[in-house]
Design a protein around this motif. Structure first.
Motif, short mmCIF file in Angstrom:
data_model
loop_
_atom_site.label_atom_id
_atom_site.label_comp_id
_atom_site.label_asym_id
_atom_site.label_seq_id
_atom_site.Cartn_x
_atom_site.Cartn_y
_atom_site.Cartn_z
N THR A 93 -4.37 -7.37 -5.03
CA THR A 93 -4.98 -6.06 -5.22
C THR A 93 -5.02 -5.28 -3.91
O THR A 93 -4.82 -4.06 -3.89
CB THR A 93 -6.40 -6.20 -5.80
N ALA A 94 -5.27 -5.99 -2.81
CA ALA A 94 -5.26 -5.33 -1.51
C ALA A 94 -3.88 -4.78 -1.18
O ALA A 94 -3.75 -3.65 -0.67
CB ALA A 94 -5.71 -6.32 -0.43
N VAL A 95 -2.83 -5.56 -1.47
CA VAL A 95 -1.46 -5.08 -1.23
C VAL A 95 -1.15 -3.90 -2.14
O VAL A 95 -0.50 -2.93 -1.72
CB VAL A 95 -0.45 -6.22 -1.45
N PHE A 96 -1.62 -3.95 -3.39
CA PHE A 96 -1.42 -2.84 -4.32
C PHE A 96 -2.06 -1.56 -3.79
O PHE A 96 -1.48 -0.47 -3.86
CB PHE A 96 -2.01 -3.20 -5.69
N THR A 97 -3.26 -1.70 -3.24
CA THR A 97 -3.96 -0.54 -2.67
C THR A 97 -3.21 0.02 -1.48
O THR A 97 -3.01 1.24 -1.37
CB THR A 97 -5.38 -0.94 -2.24
N LEU A 98 -2.80 -0.86 -0.57
CA LEU A 98 -2.07 -0.43 0.62
C LEU A 98 -0.75 0.23 0.25
O LEU A 98 -0.40 1.30 0.78
CB LEU A 98 -1.81 -1.63 1.53
N SER A 99 -0.01 -0.36 -0.66
CA SER A 99 1.29 0.20 -1.04
C SER A 99 1.13 1.54 -1.75
O SER A 99 1.97 2.43 -1.61
CB SER A 99 2.07 -0.78 -1.90
N SER A 100 0.05 1.70 -2.53
CA SER A 100 -0.21 3.00 -3.17
C SER A 100 -0.42 4.08 -2.12
O SER A 100 0.12 5.19 -2.23
CB SER A 100 -1.44 2.91 -4.07
N PHE A 101 -1.19 3.74 -1.09
CA PHE A 101 -1.43 4.71 -0.01
C PHE A 101 -0.14 5.02 0.74
O PHE A 101 0.14 6.18 1.07
CB PHE A 101 -2.49 4.15 0.95
#
Length: 515
Positions: A93-101
């Protein structure tokens, strides 16, 4: 995944609050991941213009996400066991958040494609893990409720994805289709960290991984996804690119299946497919994916091409496919106490098939209002498929095999969507050309109305100032445009006929299963 950390007593009516919080966090994560499959579709032109990309390059915004997601889904069961569900969900989920940004910061199309692939790979893990959490955290008598909640994410998210993305782009900017992921993703991390207990790393699973299975799966499914997404645009097997990827995909998928059936610790336990009920349920998931994503693909395309609707107008039509489901999903677990799950799934497929059938007689006057009935029928059918089908599929599956079962059902649903979009895109192109040729062939012999229209158009263009020769060319172009439109409408009718046939087949297959 330990029993003490993640499971509720199978015979207890009480589910700890922490379990519900963790489950809700997982479902929010899955909702975001599924939403992001389609959310960029209505904004491709804006992104394309901002990043100075071509139309072909912008198609990879969706393709890169889907390819990475398809690779991540089969890895989720193995990684959740090796890293622990709490740790794995937090990291992904952290990677998903970072990649979205990072997607919102993209400076060119290459960067966007890389960041979308990161987003797809991290989001791909969220979908099967949410499904697994329903079985792992809830006792048997509560799972129908959990499956209903998962069903909302799987059917409602794709229904509103393009509309929501179009609204954000139109009212704010395309960057917000990525910003919108950040607050709920942070909430997911907090809920998972609170609701799940930590488990130790299982380094032995990492060291003794099925690396051959991982490599062949990634190459096979990744190349297959690219073939399905880009095949029609590249003229299918007339392209050396598609031919090469198809060969790589076939070789690797065949070797993957052989390897998984022989490996002592397979990446995905394909032996589960020996169970007839689970295997046929996977086939039903394949058709469900075809129907869900196929309808989400073809309806906006029809409304844009034939009716010239904008994103907001399309959203006003599609909301009839999404919003009624929110009212129906809570009723499904109660109805399962009265009706057999197989009968409910059959009813769902019949309603979904009926919704496609009413769209097989469309004309130029068939717009948003005329589509509402089919949208409502679809909204009625979807909840009756998602929840009972998961119960039917998992009937003979042991709790420890749930991650692998979740992987297989989610892969089949995603593959169904990819197959459907590729099939519909090719069908529309081929059938439009075929119908146009038939219309042209019959115009000179049977259509007096067509000739009258040509003469009327010619006279009108002469009246507006064109000379006779120019007016004739303009009139011919106008009549040809009408013919192409009518041929396209016939092709859309053909696409809905094919979808109706597949859904009818799924209804027959499910009805043949035992409860």
């Amino acid at each position: 995944m330990t029993a003490t950390a993640l499971t509720a007593d199978a015979y207890s009516d009480r589910v700890p609050l922490k379990n519900w919080i963790a489950l809700l966090g997982g479902l929010i994560g899955a909702f975001m991941a599924i939403l992001d499959i389609q959310i960029t579709n209505a904004s491709l032109k804006d992104i394309q213009g901002a990043l100075s990309a071509t139309l072909d390059e912008s198609s990879w915004i969706s393709t890169s996400y889907l390819v990475a997601e398809m690779i991540a889904i089969p890895l989720s069961g193995w990684l959740s066991r090796a890293l622990g569900v709490r740790r794995y969900l937090t990291w992904t989920t952290a990677v998903f958040t970072l990649s979205s940004f990072l997607c919102s910061l993209s400076w060119n199309m290459s960067a966007m494609i890389v960041f979308r692939a990161m987003q797809g790979f991290s989001g791909g893990a969220l979908i099967p893990l949410a499904f697994s959490l329903v079985v792992q955290l809830l006792p048997a008598n509560k799972r129908a409720i959990g499956m209903a909640m998962f069903g909302v994410t799987a059917t409602f998210a794709p229904a509103i994805g393009p509309t929501f993305g179009g609204w954000l782009t139109e009212n704010l900017s395309w960057h917000y289709i990525f910003y919108i992921n950040i607050p709920p993703a942070m909430l997911v991390i907090a809920m998972i960290r609170y609701g799940l207990e930590d488990t130790p790393l299982s380094l032995s699973l990492l060291k003794k991984a099925d690396w051959v299975g991982i490599a062949t799966m990634a190459l096979g499914l990744g190349c297959l996804e690219v073939v399905l997404e880009e095949g029609n645009r590249e003229d299918w097997f007339g392209s050396s690119f598609i031919l090469t990827l198809s060969a790589i995909s076939v070789v690797n998928i065949v070797y993957f299946v052989i390897n998984e059936l022989q490996h002592p610790r397979p990446l995905v336990n394909l032996r589960l497919l020996k169970d007839k009920q689970f295997a046929l349920s996977c086939f039903a998931y394949l058709i469900l994916g075809m129907a869900l994503l196929g309808s989400i693909y073809v309806l906006p395309l029809y409304l844009t091409q034939i009716q010239h609707y904008n994103a907001m107008q399309i959203g006003q039509v599609l909301m009839w496919m999404g919003l009624p489901q929110l009212l129906l999903f809570p009723l499904v677990p109660k109805l399962m106490r009265v009706f057999r799950p197989t009968h409910m799934v059959t009813f769902g497929f019949v309603m979904f098939g009926l919704s496609c059938y009413v769209n097989t007689h469309m004309t130029v006057d068939f717009g948003g209002q005329q589509l509402v009935l089919s949208m409502i029928l679809r909204a009625i059918g979807s909840p009756f498929i998602m929840v009972p089908l998961s119960i039917v599929a998992l009937k003979h599956i042991q709790r420890d095999d749930t991650p692998d079962a979740s992987t297989l059902t989610n892969v089949m649903r995603n593959l169904g969507g990819a197959f459907s979009i590729a099939m519909i895109a090719t069908l529309l192109d081929n059938q439009t050309r075929l119908h146009l040729a038939n219309i042209k062939a019959t115009l000179s012999t049977v259509s007096e109305q067509g000739w009258q229209r040509l003469h009327q158009q010619t006279d009108w263009f002469i009246a507006t100032g064109s000379d006779a020769t120019t007016a004739l060319h303009q009139a011919q172009a106008s009549v040809l445009s009408v013919m192409q439109r009518d041929a396209a409408i016939m092709a859309y009718n053909d696409a809905f006929i094919v979808m109706t046939g597949f859904l009818a087949l799924a209804a027959v297959v499910i009805l043949s299963l035992e409860d």
